[in-house]
Enzyme design. Structure first.
Site, PDB file in Angstrom:
ATOM      1  N   THR A   7       0.916  -1.253   0.072  1.00 27.99           N
ATOM      2  CA  THR A   7       0.216   0.220   0.394  1.00 27.99           C
ATOM      3  C   THR A   7       0.687   0.991  -0.260  1.00 27.99           C
ATOM      4  O   THR A   7       2.617   1.247   0.268  1.00 27.99           O
ATOM      5  CB  THR A   7      -1.101   0.526   1.307  1.00 27.99           C
ATOM      6  OG1 THR A   7      -0.331   0.568   2.205  1.00 27.99           O
ATOM      7  CG2 THR A   7      -1.466  -1.484   1.061  1.00 27.99           C
ATOM      8  N   TYR A 150       0.248  11.895  14.751  1.00 26.10           N
ATOM      9  CA  TYR A 150       1.162  10.647  14.083  1.00 26.10           C
ATOM     10  C   TYR A 150       2.065  10.101  14.993  1.00 26.10           C
ATOM     11  O   TYR A 150       2.424   8.591  15.042  1.00 26.10           O
ATOM     12  CB  TYR A 150       2.469  11.505  13.116  1.00 26.10           C
ATOM     13  CG  TYR A 150       2.655  10.797  12.115  1.00 26.10           C
ATOM     14  CD1 TYR A 150       2.786  10.484  10.766  1.00 26.10           C
ATOM     15  CD2 TYR A 150       3.906  10.516  12.666  1.00 26.10           C
ATOM     16  CE1 TYR A 150       3.729   9.806  10.685  1.00 26.10           C
ATOM     17  CE2 TYR A 150       5.009   9.880  11.747  1.00 26.10           C
ATOM     18  CZ  TYR A 150       4.304   9.581  10.498  1.00 26.10           C
ATOM     19  OH  TYR A 150       5.119   8.932   9.851  1.00 26.10           O
TER      20      TYR A 150
HETATM   21  N1  LIG Z   1       9.614   9.919   4.778  1.00 22.35           N
HETATM   22  C1  LIG Z   1      10.318   9.781   6.454  1.00 22.35           C
HETATM   23  O1  LIG Z   1      10.735  10.435   6.655  1.00 22.35           O
HETATM   24  C2  LIG Z   1       9.279   8.572   7.224  1.00 22.35           C
HETATM   25  C3  LIG Z   1       9.631   8.669   8.867  1.00 22.35           C
HETATM   26  C4  LIG Z   1       9.294   7.545   9.151  1.00 22.35           C
HETATM   27  C5  LIG Z   1       7.798   7.236   9.035  1.00 22.35           C
HETATM   28  N2  LIG Z   1       7.852   6.773   7.481  1.00 22.35           N
HETATM   29  C6  LIG Z   1       6.201   5.873   6.958  1.00 22.35           C
HETATM   30  O2  LIG Z   1       6.728   5.579   5.585  1.00 22.35           O
HETATM   31  C7  LIG Z   1       5.510   5.297   5.117  1.00 22.35           C
HETATM   32  C8  LIG Z   1       5.422   5.589   3.690  1.00 22.35           C
HETATM   33  O3  LIG Z   1       5.527   7.429   3.885  1.00 22.35           O
HETATM   34  P1  LIG Z   1       6.577   7.886   2.856  1.00 22.35           P
HETATM   35  O4  LIG Z   1       7.626   8.921   3.424  1.00 22.35           O
HETATM   36  O5  LIG Z   1       7.324   6.743   1.908  1.00 22.35           O
HETATM   37  O6  LIG Z   1       5.563   9.226   2.021  1.00 22.35           O
HETATM   38  P2  LIG Z   1       5.278   9.739   1.067  1.00 22.35           P
HETATM   39  O7  LIG Z   1       6.309   9.915  -0.111  1.00 22.35           O
HETATM   40  O8  LIG Z   1       4.289  10.334   0.676  1.00 22.35           O
HETATM   41  O9  LIG Z   1       4.168   8.412   0.155  1.00 22.35           O
HETATM   42  C9  LIG Z   1       2.763   8.042   0.975  1.00 22.35           C
HETATM   43  C10 LIG Z   1       2.719   6.667  -0.051  1.00 22.35           C
HETATM   44  O10 LIG Z   1       1.702   6.876   0.159  1.00 22.35           O
HETATM   45  C11 LIG Z   1       0.333   6.848  -0.348  1.00 22.35           C
HETATM   46  N3  LIG Z   1      -0.978   6.933  -0.284  1.00 22.35           N
HETATM   47  C12 LIG Z   1      -1.427   8.057   1.513  1.00 22.35           C
HETATM   48  N4  LIG Z   1      -2.331   7.596   1.279  1.00 22.35           N
HETATM   49  C13 LIG Z   1      -3.328   7.195   1.082  1.00 22.35           C
HETATM   50  C14 LIG Z   1      -4.576   6.255   1.471  1.00 22.35           C
HETATM   51  N5  LIG Z   1      -6.149   7.128   1.507  1.00 22.35           N
HETATM   52  N6  LIG Z   1      -4.461   5.252   0.672  1.00 22.35           N
HETATM   53  C15 LIG Z   1      -3.609   4.768  -0.769  1.00 22.35           C
HETATM   54  N7  LIG Z   1      -2.588   4.929  -0.199  1.00 22.35           N
HETATM   55  C16 LIG Z   1      -2.408   6.009   0.111  1.00 22.35           C
HETATM   56  C17 LIG Z   1       0.335   7.458  -1.257  1.00 22.35           C
HETATM   57  O11 LIG Z   1      -0.378   7.497  -2.685  1.00 22.35           O
HETATM   58  P3  LIG Z   1      -1.153   8.275  -2.670  1.00 22.35           P
HETATM   59  O12 LIG Z   1      -1.554   9.635  -2.811  1.00 22.35           O
HETATM   60  O13 LIG Z   1      -1.209   7.978  -4.595  1.00 22.35           O
HETATM   61  O14 LIG Z   1      -2.839   7.688  -2.157  1.00 22.35           O
HETATM   62  C18 LIG Z   1       1.990   7.019  -1.229  1.00 22.35           C
HETATM   63  O15 LIG Z   1       2.031   5.975  -2.893  1.00 22.35           O
HETATM   64  C19 LIG Z   1       3.900   5.819   6.115  1.00 22.35           C
HETATM   65  O16 LIG Z   1       3.997   5.689   6.673  1.00 22.35           O
HETATM   66  C20 LIG Z   1       4.777   7.088   6.467  1.00 22.35           C
HETATM   67  O17 LIG Z   1       4.228   6.901   8.304  1.00 22.35           O
HETATM   68  C21 LIG Z   1       7.894   7.988   6.593  1.00 22.35           C
END
Ligand SMILES: NC(=O)c1ccc[n+]([C@@H]2O[C@H](COP(=O)([O-])OP(=O)(O)OC[C@H]3O[C@@H](n4cnc5c(N)ncnc54)[C@H](OP(=O)(O)O)[C@@H]3O)[C@@H](O)[C@H]2O)c1
Length: 257
Positions: A7, A150
């Protein structure tokens, strides 16, 4: 070929999981809301790596979207790896922020991973194999003003995964709570001011985070995966600090209006 469902596969950490698993020969089901982006990625990975790639448009924070993915999982002959990765962040104190994004965050970070694990586990257990990675965060170990939901949803996800791990002993199914620190992705695009306050040496690339996570799952390593020595050290030190002091540090360190 093994099959993985991711996802939030259209960007960031989810996209890196898709790229890395395609290189490893996995057939993929890529879930996100943006149809054009997941379809383009599915085509690209199928062409480049010769794997079957299916794009599945769904908002997994909605009941209908979540159930459509759960139904898809149940209908699969076999799912080898589930990655609950979709997520987003907000800033601002709870009393002052809009309610709906906070509600959505609970549905996306808490309800969706639980529901999809529930859909995937019976078959994985029956096959005696499989893996689930729940993408949590080091934010789940900390608290402070400005993003309470968060941190709380990620604390749930880590605790939930630790609990599942105990339920899955001797089933052949592995679970992991992946707790990245600051990682370069689109999640920070809306929070550039916050991003600028984080020292550059703390940031990791999403591809590195994913390789560490998959390596640890493949080796049967610890259920909680904190990529990066600096992140692991920070979290270890943090656990030694009494909560009263952590509270004072959080209030002083982050003066969110
Ligand atoms: N980047 C960091 O520093 C960091 C650190 C710790 C944890 N995380 C975690 O890593 C995970 C991925 O985040 P990321 O940093 O890669 O963020 P990102 O680049 O913003 O990617 C988020 C992804 O989630 C999808 N998404 C968001 N809402 C959604 C929904 N309601 N249904 C289906 N898909 C959804 C988005 O695609 P669409 O908009 O097309 O739906 C996108 O593919 C998250 O759980 C975040 O909390 C990130």
């Amino acid at each position: 070929m093994p099959t993985a469902l991711i996802t939030g596969a259209s960007a960031g950490i989810g996209r890196s999981f898709a790229e890395s698993l395609a290189r490893r020969g996995y057939d993929l089901i890529l879930v996100a809301r943006s149809t054009a982006r997941v379809e383009a990625l599915a085509r690209e990975l199928a062409t480049r790596h010769g794997v079957a790639c299916d794009a599945w448009t769904a908002d997994v924070s909605s009941d209908a979207g979540r159930e459509s993915v759960a139904d898809r999982i149940v209908a699969l002959p076999r799912l080898d790896l589930l990655i609950n990765n979709a997520g987003f962040a907000t800033t601002g104190k709870l009393a002052k922020t809009a309610l709906e994004p906070q509600m959505e965050m609970l549905r996306l970070h808490v309800l969706a991973p639980m529901r999809l694990c529930r859909a995937a586990l019976p078959q994985m257990i029956a096959h005696g194999a499989g893996g689930i990675i729940n993408v949590s965060s080091i934010a789940g170990f900390v608290y402070g003003p400005g993003n309470v939901n968060y941190s709380a949803t990620k604390a749930y996800l880590t605790s939930f995964t630790r609990g599942l791990d105990t339920e899955l002993v001797r089933t052949g199914v592995r679970v992991q709570a992946l707790c990245p620190g600051f990682t370069h992705t689109e999640i920070h695009d809306e929070m550039l001011q916050v991003k600028q306050q984080i020292p550059s040496w703390l940031w990791m690339q999403s591809g590195d985070v994913v390789e560490i996570s998959l390596g640890q799952l493949e080796r049967g390593g610890p259920v909680v995966c904190i990529p990066g020595m600096k992140n692991r050290l920070m979290m270890a030190v943090l656990q030694l600090i009494p909560h009263a002091l952590r509270r004072r540090m959080a209030v002083r360190g982050k003066r969110t209006k």
